[in-house]
Design a protein around this motif. Structure first.
Motif, PDB file in Angstrom:
ATOM      1  N   THR A   1       0.806  -1.284   0.036  1.00  0.00           N
ATOM      2  CA  THR A   1       0.108   0.166  -0.137  1.00  0.00           C
ATOM      3  C   THR A   1       0.972   1.234   0.010  1.00  0.00           C
ATOM      4  O   THR A   1       1.960   1.250   0.980  1.00  0.00           O
ATOM      5  CB  THR A   1      -1.005  -0.011   1.216  1.00  0.00           C
ATOM      6  OG1 THR A   1      -1.744  -1.232   1.133  1.00  0.00           O
ATOM      7  CG2 THR A   1      -1.800   1.320   1.152  1.00  0.00           C
ATOM      8  N   ILE A   2       0.654   2.232  -0.855  1.00  0.00           N
ATOM      9  CA  ILE A   2       1.305   3.473  -0.903  1.00  0.00           C
ATOM     10  C   ILE A   2       0.247   4.415  -0.562  1.00  0.00           C
ATOM     11  O   ILE A   2      -0.675   4.543  -1.329  1.00  0.00           O
ATOM     12  CB  ILE A   2       1.896   3.585  -2.581  1.00  0.00           C
ATOM     13  CG1 ILE A   2       2.865   2.359  -2.748  1.00  0.00           C
ATOM     14  CG2 ILE A   2       2.427   5.129  -2.615  1.00  0.00           C
ATOM     15  CD1 ILE A   2       2.897   2.576  -4.437  1.00  0.00           C
ATOM     16  N   ILE A   3       0.698   5.435   0.207  1.00  0.00           N
ATOM     17  CA  ILE A   3      -0.199   6.449   0.652  1.00  0.00           C
ATOM     18  C   ILE A   3       0.290   7.712   0.145  1.00  0.00           C
ATOM     19  O   ILE A   3       1.559   8.052   0.286  1.00  0.00           O
ATOM     20  CB  ILE A   3      -0.330   6.536   2.372  1.00  0.00           C
ATOM     21  CG1 ILE A   3      -1.079   5.252   2.723  1.00  0.00           C
ATOM     22  CG2 ILE A   3      -1.231   7.665   2.849  1.00  0.00           C
ATOM     23  CD1 ILE A   3      -1.077   5.110   4.388  1.00  0.00           C
TER      24      ILE A   3
ATOM     25  N   GLU B   1       0.535  -3.406  -6.097  1.00  0.00           N
ATOM     26  CA  GLU B   1       0.282  -2.201  -5.294  1.00  0.00           C
ATOM     27  C   GLU B   1      -1.103  -1.548  -5.218  1.00  0.00           C
ATOM     28  O   GLU B   1      -1.634  -1.603  -6.393  1.00  0.00           O
ATOM     29  CB  GLU B   1       1.366  -1.097  -5.753  1.00  0.00           C
ATOM     30  CG  GLU B   1       2.742  -1.598  -5.702  1.00  0.00           C
ATOM     31  CD  GLU B   1       3.826  -0.474  -6.116  1.00  0.00           C
ATOM     32  OE1 GLU B   1       5.036  -0.439  -5.667  1.00  0.00           O
ATOM     33  OE2 GLU B   1       3.207   0.434  -7.249  1.00  0.00           O
ATOM     34  N   ILE B   2      -1.252  -0.572  -4.011  1.00  0.00           N
ATOM     35  CA  ILE B   2      -2.463  -0.161  -4.107  1.00  0.00           C
ATOM     36  C   ILE B   2      -2.206   1.200  -3.541  1.00  0.00           C
ATOM     37  O   ILE B   2      -1.365   1.679  -2.711  1.00  0.00           O
ATOM     38  CB  ILE B   2      -3.485  -0.621  -2.845  1.00  0.00           C
ATOM     39  CG1 ILE B   2      -4.009  -2.175  -3.275  1.00  0.00           C
ATOM     40  CG2 ILE B   2      -4.546   0.246  -2.569  1.00  0.00           C
ATOM     41  CD1 ILE B   2      -4.814  -2.883  -2.183  1.00  0.00           C
TER      42      ILE B   2
ATOM     43  N   ASN C   1      -6.654   2.174 -17.350  1.00  0.00           N
ATOM     44  CA  ASN C   1      -7.208   0.906 -17.278  1.00  0.00           C
ATOM     45  C   ASN C   1      -7.337   0.381 -15.833  1.00  0.00           C
ATOM     46  O   ASN C   1      -7.356  -0.753 -15.498  1.00  0.00           O
ATOM     47  CB  ASN C   1      -6.919  -0.253 -18.227  1.00  0.00           C
ATOM     48  CG  ASN C   1      -7.571   0.032 -19.520  1.00  0.00           C
ATOM     49  OD1 ASN C   1      -8.681   0.546 -19.867  1.00  0.00           O
ATOM     50  ND2 ASN C   1      -6.455  -0.193 -20.468  1.00  0.00           N
ATOM     51  N   LEU C   2      -7.321   1.268 -14.962  1.00  0.00           N
ATOM     52  CA  LEU C   2      -6.996   0.900 -13.307  1.00  0.00           C
ATOM     53  C   LEU C   2      -8.610   1.077 -12.562  1.00  0.00           C
ATOM     54  O   LEU C   2      -9.633   1.501 -13.460  1.00  0.00           O
ATOM     55  CB  LEU C   2      -6.307   2.098 -12.880  1.00  0.00           C
ATOM     56  CG  LEU C   2      -4.823   2.021 -13.197  1.00  0.00           C
ATOM     57  CD1 LEU C   2      -4.348   3.501 -12.436  1.00  0.00           C
ATOM     58  CD2 LEU C   2      -4.112   0.833 -12.898  1.00  0.00           C
ATOM     59  N   ARG C   3      -8.613   0.366 -11.696  1.00  0.00           N
ATOM     60  CA  ARG C   3      -9.906   0.511 -10.852  1.00  0.00           C
ATOM     61  C   ARG C   3      -9.632   1.536  -9.719  1.00  0.00           C
ATOM     62  O   ARG C   3      -8.598   1.563  -9.278  1.00  0.00           O
ATOM     63  CB  ARG C   3     -10.147  -0.877 -10.488  1.00  0.00           C
ATOM     64  CG  ARG C   3     -10.546  -1.764 -11.590  1.00  0.00           C
ATOM     65  CD  ARG C   3     -10.889  -3.212 -10.880  1.00  0.00           C
ATOM     66  NE  ARG C   3      -9.438  -3.852 -10.775  1.00  0.00           N
ATOM     67  CZ  ARG C   3      -9.756  -4.944 -10.253  1.00  0.00           C
ATOM     68  NH1 ARG C   3     -10.704  -5.534 -10.056  1.00  0.00           N
ATOM     69  NH2 ARG C   3      -8.478  -5.679  -9.887  1.00  0.00           N
TER      70      ARG C   3
ATOM     71  N   ILE D   1      -6.728   3.255  -5.452  1.00  0.00           N
ATOM     72  CA  ILE D   1      -6.581   3.039  -6.966  1.00  0.00           C
ATOM     73  C   ILE D   1      -5.600   1.826  -6.872  1.00  0.00           C
ATOM     74  O   ILE D   1      -4.799   1.514  -6.313  1.00  0.00           O
ATOM     75  CB  ILE D   1      -5.733   4.162  -7.423  1.00  0.00           C
ATOM     76  CG1 ILE D   1      -6.651   5.558  -7.061  1.00  0.00           C
ATOM     77  CG2 ILE D   1      -5.608   4.041  -8.853  1.00  0.00           C
ATOM     78  CD1 ILE D   1      -5.773   6.788  -7.501  1.00  0.00           C
ATOM     79  N   TYR D   2      -6.309   0.750  -7.910  1.00  0.00           N
ATOM     80  CA  TYR D   2      -5.398  -0.253  -8.201  1.00  0.00           C
ATOM     81  C   TYR D   2      -5.712  -0.870  -9.575  1.00  0.00           C
ATOM     82  O   TYR D   2      -6.297  -0.507 -10.144  1.00  0.00           O
ATOM     83  CB  TYR D   2      -5.646  -1.378  -7.102  1.00  0.00           C
ATOM     84  CG  TYR D   2      -7.144  -1.692  -7.018  1.00  0.00           C
ATOM     85  CD1 TYR D   2      -7.829  -2.616  -7.444  1.00  0.00           C
ATOM     86  CD2 TYR D   2      -7.772  -0.753  -6.183  1.00  0.00           C
ATOM     87  CE1 TYR D   2      -9.102  -2.909  -7.270  1.00  0.00           C
ATOM     88  CE2 TYR D   2      -9.366  -0.777  -6.041  1.00  0.00           C
ATOM     89  CZ  TYR D   2      -9.846  -2.120  -6.882  1.00  0.00           C
ATOM     90  OH  TYR D   2     -11.446  -2.255  -6.759  1.00  0.00           O
TER      91      TYR D   2
END
Length: 74
Positions: free
Chosen positions: A6-8, A34-35, A55-57, A72-73
């Protein structure tokens, strides 16, 4: 898919256009495992276009006055 890192990215204290620029840079560097947690003081309307083009969610975690968080992932 196992998302492990996880990247904040907290851009809530930055002035425009830096939140958008930092968000775009982080999206382009996002790896499969990564998220990205994007934190800002408002909804980043232009960032949604970048997310879709790549094309990310995404999932909106929090949307309150002066607090906006989005996951975002890939």
């Amino acid at each position: 898919m196992n998302l492990t890192k996880t990247i904040i990215l907290d851009v809530s204290e930055l002035e425009a256009p830096y939140p958008l620029l930092k968000g775009i840079e982080s999206i382009h560097n996002l790896k499969d495992d990564e998220i990205l947690i994007f934190k800002h003081r408002m909804s980043p309307c232009k960032l949604f276009e970048v997310i879709e083009k790549n094309n990310l969610r995404y999932k909106i975690i929090k949307d309150e006055e002066n607090i906006f968080e989005m996951k975002i992932y890939k």
